[in-house]
Scaffold this motif. Structure first.
Motif, PDB file in Angstrom:
ATOM      1  N   ALA A  32     111.965  18.632  43.853  1.00 14.79           N
ATOM      2  CA  ALA A  32     111.267  18.728  45.073  1.00 14.79           C
ATOM      3  C   ALA A  32     112.027  20.544  45.170  1.00 14.79           C
ATOM      4  N   ALA A  36     110.648  20.718  51.331  1.00 16.76           N
ATOM      5  CA  ALA A  36     110.035  19.119  50.917  1.00 16.76           C
ATOM      6  C   ALA A  36     111.706  18.749  50.379  1.00 16.76           C
ATOM      7  N   SER A  37     112.413  19.440  49.906  1.00 24.47           N
ATOM      8  CA  SER A  37     113.410  18.768  49.391  1.00 24.47           C
ATOM      9  C   SER A  37     114.832  18.478  50.665  1.00 24.47           C
ATOM     10  N   LEU A  40     113.452  15.640  51.596  1.00 27.12           N
ATOM     11  CA  LEU A  40     113.793  13.942  51.172  1.00 27.12           C
ATOM     12  C   LEU A  40     115.096  14.060  50.785  1.00 27.12           C
TER      13      LEU A  40
END
Length: 149
Positions: A32, A36-37, A40
């Motif tokens: 990602a 998004a990272s 996560l």
């Protein structure tokens, strides 16, 4: 009378949460990008914290006829909760039915439970209904509550 969860249950849940948390962190680091990272990483770290809770978790139910109480407790290294109920809140003891294995196989398991204004599972899940019924009868006799077959 006292009933506790099996340590294997806590270990199984901890393995699942740790595995899923590590997978999320892997995707955050290598797959990602951007926001998004970050999401996560947050979810991955949350699952790793939940792993500590799950690995040290113990669910117990204590029946005390003398004091007229039923004490349900959840204990772990991070979270400790305790609920107390009066025996007169429960009308009967019966057998709960559950099932389905981790991979969808048709496993049927049983547990003794108190029924009344609320339902409270007492014994750990077991695949032998006869053993659970005998345990439920002992609980019913101990608390002087009817057992529903």
């Amino acid at each position: 009378m006292r009933y506790e969860s099996k340590p294997e249950t806590a270990k199984g849940i901890a393995i699942f949460t740790a595995t899923f948390g590590v997978i999320l962190l892997y995707f955050a680091g290598f797959v990602a990008s951007g926001f998004a990272s970050v999401v996560l990483v947050v979810f991955g770290l949350t699952l790793l914290i939940l792993t500590v809770i799950a690995a040290t978790a113990c669910y117990s139910v204590t029946l005390d006829r003398a004091s007229g109480s039923v004490i349900k407790a959840f204990n772990s290294r991070i979270v400790n909760r305790k609920w107390e109920y009066r025996i007169d809140q429960f009308n009967s003891v019966d057998v709960a039915v559950g099932g389905r294995g981790a991979f969808g196989e048709g496993i049927v398991v049983y547990s003794a439970q108190l029924k009344g204004s609320r339902t409270l599972r007492i014994s750990p899940w077991h695949d032998d209904r006869t053993k659970v019924e005998l345990e439920a009868e002992k609980i019913a006799d101990y608390l002087s509550i009817p057992f529903n077959h």
